[in-house]
Scaffold this motif. Sequence first.
Motif, short mmCIF file in Angstrom:
data_model
loop_
_atom_site.label_atom_id
_atom_site.label_comp_id
_atom_site.label_asym_id
_atom_site.label_seq_id
_atom_site.Cartn_x
_atom_site.Cartn_y
_atom_site.Cartn_z
N GLN A 152 -47.11 121.82 -11.64
CA GLN A 152 -46.24 122.79 -10.99
C GLN A 152 -45.30 123.39 -12.01
N THR A 153 -45.00 124.65 -11.85
CA THR A 153 -43.98 125.29 -12.69
C THR A 153 -43.13 126.21 -11.83
N PRO A 154 -41.81 126.28 -12.10
CA PRO A 154 -41.11 125.47 -13.09
C PRO A 154 -40.77 124.09 -12.56
N LYS A 155 -40.27 123.22 -13.40
CA LYS A 155 -39.83 121.89 -12.99
C LYS A 155 -38.46 121.98 -12.31
N TYR A 156 -37.61 122.85 -12.84
CA TYR A 156 -36.28 123.07 -12.27
C TYR A 156 -36.07 124.57 -12.05
N LEU A 157 -35.39 124.90 -10.96
CA LEU A 157 -35.13 126.29 -10.65
C LEU A 157 -33.76 126.38 -10.01
N VAL A 158 -32.85 127.06 -10.68
CA VAL A 158 -31.50 127.26 -10.16
C VAL A 158 -31.34 128.76 -9.95
N THR A 159 -30.94 129.15 -8.75
CA THR A 159 -30.89 130.57 -8.44
C THR A 159 -29.79 130.84 -7.41
N GLN A 160 -29.43 132.09 -7.30
CA GLN A 160 -28.37 132.46 -6.36
C GLN A 160 -28.95 132.77 -4.98
N MET A 161 -28.11 132.59 -3.99
CA MET A 161 -28.47 132.96 -2.62
C MET A 161 -28.93 134.40 -2.57
N GLY A 162 -29.95 134.63 -1.78
CA GLY A 162 -30.43 136.00 -1.59
C GLY A 162 -31.55 136.40 -2.54
N ASN A 163 -31.72 135.63 -3.61
CA ASN A 163 -32.78 135.96 -4.55
C ASN A 163 -34.16 135.58 -4.00
N ASP A 164 -35.19 136.14 -4.65
CA ASP A 164 -36.58 135.79 -4.34
C ASP A 164 -37.14 135.03 -5.54
N LYS A 165 -37.86 133.94 -5.25
CA LYS A 165 -38.42 133.15 -6.34
C LYS A 165 -39.81 132.64 -5.98
N SER A 166 -40.57 132.28 -7.01
CA SER A 166 -41.91 131.72 -6.82
C SER A 166 -42.07 130.43 -7.56
N ILE A 167 -42.87 129.54 -6.98
CA ILE A 167 -43.26 128.29 -7.63
C ILE A 167 -44.79 128.31 -7.71
N LYS A 168 -45.30 127.94 -8.90
CA LYS A 168 -46.75 127.98 -9.08
C LYS A 168 -47.33 126.57 -9.11
N CYS A 169 -48.55 126.44 -8.64
CA CYS A 169 -49.23 125.14 -8.65
C CYS A 169 -50.69 125.34 -9.00
N GLU A 170 -51.17 124.45 -9.86
CA GLU A 170 -52.58 124.48 -10.27
C GLU A 170 -53.11 123.06 -10.29
N GLN A 171 -54.35 122.88 -9.83
CA GLN A 171 -54.97 121.55 -9.94
C GLN A 171 -56.32 121.67 -10.63
N ASN A 172 -56.61 120.67 -11.49
CA ASN A 172 -57.87 120.68 -12.22
C ASN A 172 -58.78 119.53 -11.79
N LEU A 173 -58.60 119.09 -10.54
CA LEU A 173 -59.38 117.96 -10.03
C LEU A 173 -60.63 118.40 -9.29
#
Lengths: 113, 112
Positions: free
Chosen positions: A6-27
């Motif tokens: 998963q990326t990122p490991k840590y995410l600090v952001t302000q209220m109202g913002n839009d953010k994404s977390i990515k996930c990949e598996q190689n299994l």
Amino acid sequence: DTAVSQTPKYLVTQMGNDKSIKCEQNLGHDTMYWYKQDSKKFLKIMFSYNNKELIINETVPNRFSPKSPDKAHLNLHINSLELGDSAVYFCASSQGAGGYGYTFGSGTRLTVV
Amino acid sequence: GQQLNQSPQSMFIQEGEDVSMNCTSSSIFNTWLWYKQDPGEGPVLLIALYKAGELTSNGRLTAQFGITRKDSFLNISASIPSDVGIYFCAGQEPGTASKLTFGTGTRLQVTL
């Protein structure tokens, strides 16, 4: 060679913002999940995809939108972030219905300020 | 939704002691799983159980699928410092393919 990353490991952001977390598996698994872990460590399922198709959509605000471009990837986009969204988000994968257990990523700690 | 209750919520034990924890639900489960979570990491599968009454071991860990299918137990023998962490049970209800429900967790701390 990380199985579920998963990326990122840590995410600090302000209220109202839009953010994404990515996930990949190689299994080579065909099912992927997003879980949310709150401050009391309770793990609750949010979404599940099987071969890019949404199969579980728990009671989650529609500000959260998962996207699976292929069966090895499941991303989570969050619009208009709120303070209550602060938590650790885990991606996981399994082969089939998950009866043999999930493999989890190491989590993304989201802090909304 | 369904929630699995684990007990105890937390425990302090001395190195070398045996540990027991359990998990109960109000409805039956087809599968019971036990996970361990270390700080800053995701849960890792320890043991999986598939039949009522089944008893399965993994090293110093032993878990049982309750006869009623509404509970499960995990025992750790001769605890060591690296056993520290949060232990979660998880279950799969009939007809809920691809969905694991997790327990409330048992936090284990070991003193030397």
